[in-house]
Design an enzyme around this catalytic site. Structure first.
Site, short mmCIF file in Angstrom:
data_model
loop_
_atom_site.label_atom_id
_atom_site.label_comp_id
_atom_site.label_asym_id
_atom_site.label_seq_id
_atom_site.Cartn_x
_atom_site.Cartn_y
_atom_site.Cartn_z
N HIS A 147 28.41 21.61 19.22
CA HIS A 147 27.45 22.33 20.07
C HIS A 147 26.61 23.38 19.31
O HIS A 147 26.42 24.50 19.79
CB HIS A 147 28.19 23.02 21.23
CG HIS A 147 28.83 22.06 22.19
ND1 HIS A 147 28.34 20.81 22.45
CD2 HIS A 147 29.94 22.20 22.99
CE1 HIS A 147 29.11 20.21 23.36
NE2 HIS A 147 30.08 21.02 23.69
N HIS A 221 25.14 22.34 29.58
CA HIS A 221 26.59 22.17 29.59
C HIS A 221 27.22 22.75 30.86
O HIS A 221 28.28 23.41 30.80
CB HIS A 221 27.17 22.82 28.34
CG HIS A 221 28.51 22.27 27.92
ND1 HIS A 221 29.66 22.45 28.67
CD2 HIS A 221 28.87 21.53 26.86
CE1 HIS A 221 30.67 21.86 28.06
NE2 HIS A 221 30.22 21.29 26.96
N GLU A 358 27.15 15.59 30.44
CA GLU A 358 26.13 16.08 29.52
C GLU A 358 25.26 14.93 29.05
O GLU A 358 25.71 14.08 28.29
CB GLU A 358 26.82 16.74 28.32
CG GLU A 358 27.78 17.84 28.69
CD GLU A 358 28.97 17.94 27.72
OE1 GLU A 358 28.75 18.00 26.51
OE2 GLU A 358 30.11 17.96 28.19
C1 BGC Z 1 33.21 18.51 24.59
C2 BGC Z 1 34.63 18.97 24.65
C3 BGC Z 1 34.65 20.44 24.36
C4 BGC Z 1 33.79 21.13 25.37
C5 BGC Z 1 33.71 22.58 25.04
C6 BGC Z 1 32.44 19.22 25.62
O1 BGC Z 1 31.10 18.85 25.55
O2 BGC Z 1 33.11 17.13 24.76
O3 BGC Z 1 35.42 18.30 23.71
O4 BGC Z 1 35.92 20.95 24.38
O5 BGC Z 1 32.51 20.61 25.37
O6 BGC Z 1 33.58 23.30 26.14
#
Ligand code: BGC
Length: 393
Positions: A147, A221, A358
Site C-alpha cells: 500500500h 481502502h 479494493e
Molecule cells: C490486504 C491485507 C492487509 C490489509 C491491510 C489489504 O488490502 O490485502 O493483506 O492486511 O489490506 O489493512
C-alpha cells in the site's frame, strides 16, 4: 403576594411543566437521524478535525445528498471517515469502519477508508525493474512492500476543493508526490474526485500524470459492515463477485504468477454466498490468507464501468455494489482485525468485523509480464473510476 396571584403562579408553573414533558415525549417519539432532519438539497460543509504533531491542520468535509445520505471525508489520506446510508426500514447507520479522532488514524489505522497508493497492494520484496533500471521500495509488510510504503498516500495531506452540482456534491483532492518519494520514480501529480450523487453513490475518479516512467495503482481502502460499524462480524453478509478466476498467492500473500480458475474452490463467489459459509475451510489458499485476502480477476466485458461485486446484508436490507473499470478486485475479509481497535462509535472491531473490496490492478504486476501493465509514462494519463453504490432490498 396575594393568595389569588400565588394560585395563578402555581397553575402557570404546572402548565409549563406539563408542556415541557409533552414536548419531550413528542420529540423522543419522532427522533430522526440528523441527516434526515436537515431536509433540503445536497450540501457540503467543512470543519476542523485535528492537528498533526507538525502543526498541520486537518479538515473533515461533510457531504450530504437530498435523501439524507452523509459522507465524511478527511484531508488526511483522503479518508472516507463515515458513510451513513439507510436500511430497508429507512434507518441510517454508518457502514464504514473508522476512528473519531486524528491521532488514531495516524498511529493505528489498518488503512481505514484511505486513498491507497502509489501502489495499492503488494510488490514482492519491494523491488521492480523498469526500462532496465532497478527500484527499491520499503519492505513494510514482512519482506514485501504494501500500500505505497511507510508513508503512502493514506498518510499524506490532500488539498481539497469542494463543489456542488444540481443533485450531487463532491470534493476534488489533489496531491503531488515528489520524484523518489517512498522510492517511486517520477513526480506524480494525483487527483481524486469524490462525488456523492443523489442516488446514494460515492463515485471516485482517479487521475495521475508523471514526469518519469513509473508504476501506479490507486484504490480506496474502505472497510464495510452494512449492519453498521462496530455492530458485529460480517460473516452473514451475502457476497457475489463477478470473477471466474483469481491470482493464487504464496505464504507472504504475493501472487505466484498463475491465473487460476475459482470453480470448485471456497473462493468462488459467482453465486451469492454468505462470507462466513466457507471462510474456515482448510483450502491452502484460505489458510494462507487467514480467510479471504485475494485478488479476483474480474470477468469484465471491457466496456468501462461494470458491476464487480454485490453485497447484501439480510438483516438491515442494505446493499453495496462495487462498480469499476479496473481488471482486479481484492476481497479482504478483515482477518487481521483483532478487537484492539475502538472505532468511530466507541465499540471495538473484532476479527472479521469489516470487509474491503479494493478495485485495482493485480498485486505485484510490476514483476509479472503476464499481468496487465501498471506502467505510466510521461505524456500519458492514468485514469480510473470506481463507484460504491448503496441501495436496499
Ligand atoms: C490486504 C491485507 C492487509 C490489509 C491491510 C489489504 O488490502 O490485502 O493483506 O492486511 O489490506 O489493512
Amino acid at each position: 403576594m396575594p393568595p389569588s396571584t400565588r394560585i395563578r403562579n402555581t397553575l402557570a408553573t404546572a402548565v409549563r411543566v406539563v408542556l415541557v414533558a409533552v414536548t419531550a415525549l413528542a420529540l423522543s417519539l419522532t427522533t430522526v437521524p440528523p441527516a434526515q432532519a436537515a431536509g433540503g438539497g445536497p450540501s457540503i460543509s467543512k470543519k476542523h478535525f485535528g492537528t498533526l504533531s507538525n502543526g498541520k491542520k486537518i479538515d473533515v468535509y461533510t457531504l450530504r445528498n437530498s435523501g439524507g445520505m452523509r459522507v465524511k471525508i478527511l484531508t488526511y489520506g483522503g479518508i472516507l471517515q463515515s458513510i451513513e446510508v439507510p436500511g430497508s426500514g429507512g434507518e441510517f447507520a454508518n457502514v464504514t469502519l473508522g476512528f473519531d479522532n486524528l491521532s488514531d488514524y495516524v498511529k493505528k489505522s489498518p488503512y481505514f477508508g484511505c486513498i491507497t497508493g502509489r501502489y495499492a497492494n503488494r510488490v514482492a520484496k519491494g523491488r521492480f525493474t523498469l526500462d532496465g533500471k532497478r527500484y527499491r521500495l520499503a519492505a513494510n509488510d514482512g519482506p514485501n512492500h504494501l500500500h505505497g510504503g511507510v508513508k503512502g498516500f493514506d498518510k499524506r495531506i490532500w488539498k481539497a476543493e469542494p463543489f456542488k452540482r444540481h443533485d450531487s456534491v463532491g470534493l476534488v483532492l489533489t496531491y503531488t508526490s515528489p520524484d523518489g518519494e517512498e522510492g517511486y520514480p517520477g513526480t506524480l501529480r494525483t487527483k481524486v474526485v469524490y462525488t456523492l450523487t443523489g442516488d446514494n453513490r460515492i463515485r471516485m475518479d482517479y487521475r495521475a500524470t508523471t514526469s518519469r516512467p513509473t508504476i501506479v495503482n490507486l484504490t480506496n481502502h474502505a472497510y464495510f459492515n452494512l449492519r453498521g460499524e462496530g455492530n458485529g462480524r460480517i460473516l452473514g453478509h451475502e457476497l457475489q463477485i463477478n470473477a471466474s478466476r483469481y491470482t493464487p498467492v504464496d505464504k507472504t500473500l504475493i501472487p505466484t504468477g498463475r491465473i487460476a480458475r475459482l470453480g470448485g474452490t471456497p473462493l468462488d463467489f459467482r453465486e451469492p454466498t454468505a462470507i462466513g459459509e466457507r471462510i474456515d475451510s482448510r483450502n491452502q489458499q484460505m489458510v494462507r490468507g487467514g480467510g479471504y485476502d485475494h485478488n479476483y480477476v474480474l470477468d469484465s466485458r471491457g466496456q468501462g464501468l461494470e458491476v464487480a461485486a454485490r453485497v447484501v446484508e439480510p438483516d438491515s436490507g442494505r446493499v453495496l455494489e462495487v462498480i469499476t473499470d479496473q481488471p482486479g478486485l481484492q476481497f479482504y475479509s478483515g482477518n487481521f482485525l483483532d478487537g484492539t481497535l475502538r472505532g468511530t462509535g466507541g465499540r471495538s472491531y473484532p476479527k472479521r468485523s469489516g470487509f474491503a473490496l479494493e478495485s485495482q490492478h493485480f498485486p505485484d504486476s510490476p514483476n509479472r509480464k503476464n499481468f496487465p501493465s501498471t506502467v505510466l509514462r510521461p505524456g500519458d494519463v492514468y485514469r480510473t473510476t470506481t463507484i460504491y453504490a448503496f441501495s436496499t432490498v
